[in-house]
Design an enzyme around this catalytic site. Structure first.
Site, short mmCIF file in Angstrom:
data_model
loop_
_atom_site.label_atom_id
_atom_site.label_comp_id
_atom_site.label_asym_id
_atom_site.label_seq_id
_atom_site.Cartn_x
_atom_site.Cartn_y
_atom_site.Cartn_z
N ASP A 12 43.03 -24.52 -4.17
CA ASP A 12 44.31 -24.79 -3.15
C ASP A 12 43.61 -25.97 -2.87
OD1 ASP A 12 46.10 -22.61 -4.46
OD2 ASP A 12 46.49 -22.02 -2.85
N LYS A 15 42.08 -29.40 -5.59
CA LYS A 15 41.26 -30.16 -6.77
C LYS A 15 41.11 -30.90 -8.25
CE LYS A 15 39.93 -26.43 -6.69
NZ LYS A 15 40.31 -25.36 -6.11
N GLY A 39 46.07 -23.26 -10.81
CA GLY A 39 47.41 -24.10 -11.22
C GLY A 39 46.79 -25.56 -10.37
N HIS A 40 45.99 -26.30 -11.07
CA HIS A 40 45.87 -27.57 -10.62
C HIS A 40 47.37 -28.81 -10.57
CE1 HIS A 40 41.49 -26.48 -11.39
NE2 HIS A 40 42.94 -26.42 -10.19
N GLN A 219 39.81 -22.14 -7.81
CA GLN A 219 40.00 -21.99 -7.03
C GLN A 219 38.93 -22.03 -5.97
OE1 GLN A 219 39.50 -19.63 -10.01
NE2 GLN A 219 41.40 -19.79 -10.05
P1 IMP Z 1 43.56 -13.35 -8.91
O1 IMP Z 1 42.54 -14.54 -9.35
O2 IMP Z 1 44.70 -13.41 -9.43
O3 IMP Z 1 42.73 -11.72 -9.44
O4 IMP Z 1 44.44 -13.43 -7.57
C1 IMP Z 1 42.60 -12.82 -6.52
C2 IMP Z 1 42.98 -13.87 -5.29
O5 IMP Z 1 41.95 -15.13 -5.79
C3 IMP Z 1 44.03 -13.69 -5.05
O6 IMP Z 1 44.04 -13.33 -3.23
C4 IMP Z 1 44.72 -14.62 -4.91
O7 IMP Z 1 46.24 -15.41 -4.29
C5 IMP Z 1 43.61 -15.79 -5.19
N1 IMP Z 1 43.61 -17.02 -6.43
C6 IMP Z 1 43.48 -17.07 -7.74
N2 IMP Z 1 43.42 -18.05 -7.54
C7 IMP Z 1 43.92 -19.07 -7.10
C8 IMP Z 1 43.63 -20.32 -6.81
O8 IMP Z 1 44.22 -20.97 -8.15
N3 IMP Z 1 44.39 -20.54 -6.11
C9 IMP Z 1 44.37 -20.01 -4.59
N4 IMP Z 1 43.79 -19.00 -4.56
C10 IMP Z 1 44.52 -17.93 -5.93
#
Ligand code: IMP
Length: 434
Positions: A12, A15, A39-40, A219
């Site tokens: 977040d 990017k 989510g961009h 991420q």
């Molecule tokens: P998952 O990727 O859904 O398995 O989530 C694993 C961890 O990564 C959790 O803490 C999510 O909140 C975090 N996470 C996954 N995608 C994002 C992102 O795009 N931005 C911020 N945190 C993310």
């Protein structure tokens, strides 16, 4: 020159905006990991676009967008995104390539994600419930279904039957019908077919013809499966190594690496966040920064800039420079803290501990800087920033160990400071102002 743009914190970082801004300088934008957990958000002329799977380069005419083998794809999410873009007048045909080796997220992955979180109870990760982890589990266990498999109905039938039956043994309350899953995949396969490519070959040929690529991370480094705050991480390599494995390109093809970092820190989901502010100041940052997840809407945890985490990111990724985002969110604060080291068990640490339980016990050691009262929102020249804001940026550069070549002062493309002298010093291309 090719460029990788990736998150230097816990995701977040903004990017989407930076990639969108730099895209006109590249022919191709390629995603290398993650899925629709990302989510961009991009604002163009006041219109908001939230992209989850398709690189934000799609908003620029003529740019080719690539989904690499390192991603896990939920076809429902991909098609919804394609349809949403079509409604906004953007046609992806001829501009989207999907690796035949990318793994698919199937309906049982989503439910297994939710189930696994429920079973972990207090030790839950706080995932996005998109089925990301279970899809990567299947990939590593060598039973995953790949985009290219949709062209082979027999092999597909075998894989789907085995996997759905395994799911049915695990979740006994309900039975999933493997034939229904197969039928849906066969239909989806027809729609996906025109976009399927050997991505590694395609990129290599494009580079031979002199085209340049922007590698887009999702991420952030501290959420990387190997180098993040394990187990509170996502299931892919969000850091630089993911570019090579997730697209099939050699390391020397990555010309430079730009780390995106907020001028403060946020995290969504569970896991340690040493500089977290739980009181009024945390709320102030969340409200002014609109810190709510673009995917799940969850409030993000907010804290001061953590230079220990950034220095770690610099090391893991070999960052050349930072793109510092959301500086304007700090407008009006009397004082701003910067975490330069941690204190734990009577020791001072200047490096991020690799053990997550030790990291959870770390207390941040802060330096305090004066804030600024005049707004930075929308400013486009470094010289126009208030003195205190320039001093704050300079201090962040000192304690992070790399320069801030780009500074974002608002969500729109145009609300950006491109420091041309700094870009040249870091051997980055001389990007034009938006
Ligand atoms: P998952 O990727 O859904 O398995 O989530 C694993 C961890 O990564 C959790 O803490 C999510 O909140 C975090 N996470 C996954 N995608 C994002 C992102 O795009 N931005 C911020 N945190 C993310």
């Amino acid at each position: 020159m090719n460029l990788a743009v990736l998150g230097a914190q816990w995701g977040d970082e903004g990017k989407g905006k930076i990639v969108d801004l730099l895209t006109p300088h590249f022919e191709i934008v390629a995603r290398y990991q993650g899925g629709h957990n990302a989510g961009h958000t991009v604002y163009v002329n006041g219109r908001k676009f939230v992209l989850h799977l398709i690189p934000s380069g799609i908003l620029h005419d003529g740019v080719m967008c690539v989904i690499g083998n390192g991603l896990v794809i939920d076809l429902r999410a991909l098609f919804t995104e394609v349809d949403d873009l079509a409604r906004m007048g953007i046609d992806v045909d001829g501009r989207l390539a999907v690796s035949e080796k990318a793994h698919l997220i199937l309906p049982y992955h989503r439910e297994l994600d939710v189930l696994s979180e429920a079973r972990r109870g207090e030790r839950k990760i706080g995932t996005t419930s998109r089925g990301i982890g279970p899809a990567y589990e299947d990939k590593i266990a060598r039973r995953g279904i790949r985009a290219g498999d949709l062209a082979d109905p027999q092999a597909l039938e075998h894989g789907v039957r085995e996997n759905v039956n395994a799911r049915n043994r695990l979740v006994q309350e309900t039975t999933m019908d493997w034939r229904a899953v197969l039928d849906q995949l066969l239909t989806d396969g027809e729609r996906l077919k025109p976009w399927i490519r050997d991505v590694s070959l395609m990129l290599s040929e494009a580079m031979r013809q002199g085209q340049t690529i922007l590698f887009e991370g999702a991420q952030g480094t501290l959420l990387d499966i190997d180098h993040g705050t394990y187990p509170y991480v996502t299931s892919s390599n969000a850091s630089i190594g993911g570019v090579c494995t997730g697209l099939g390109v050699g390391p020397r093809m990555i010309g430079a690496v730009l780390g995106v970092a907020k001028a403060y820190t946020t995290r969504v989901g569970e896991g340690p966040l040493p500089t977290e502010l739980t009181g009024e100041m945390g709320k102030r940052l969340r409200d002014s920064g609109n810190e709510y997840g673009a995917v799940t809407g969850r409030p993000r945890r907010c804290g001061w800039y953590d230079a220990v985490a950034i220095r770690y990111s610099v090391r893991i990724n070999g960052l050349d420079a930072l793109a510092l985002t959301k500086l304007d969110v700090l407008d009006g604060l009397e004082r701003i803290d910067i975490c330069t080291a941690y204190r734990v068990g009577g020791q001072t640490l200047t490096e991020l501990p690799s053990d997550v339980s030790r990291l959870s016990q770390c207390e941040p050691l802060y330096e305090s800087m004066p804030g600024w009262s005049s707004p930075t929102k929308g400013l486009r020249r470094f010289a126009d920033l208030p003195d205190a804001a320039r001093r704050y940026v300079a201090r962040l550069e000192d304690v992070s160990g790399i320069p801030a070549a780009i500074i974002s002062t608002g969500s729109d493309r145009t609300e950006t400071i491109l420091r041309h002298d700094v870009l040249a010093d870091c051997r980055l291309p001389d990007f034009q102002d938006a």
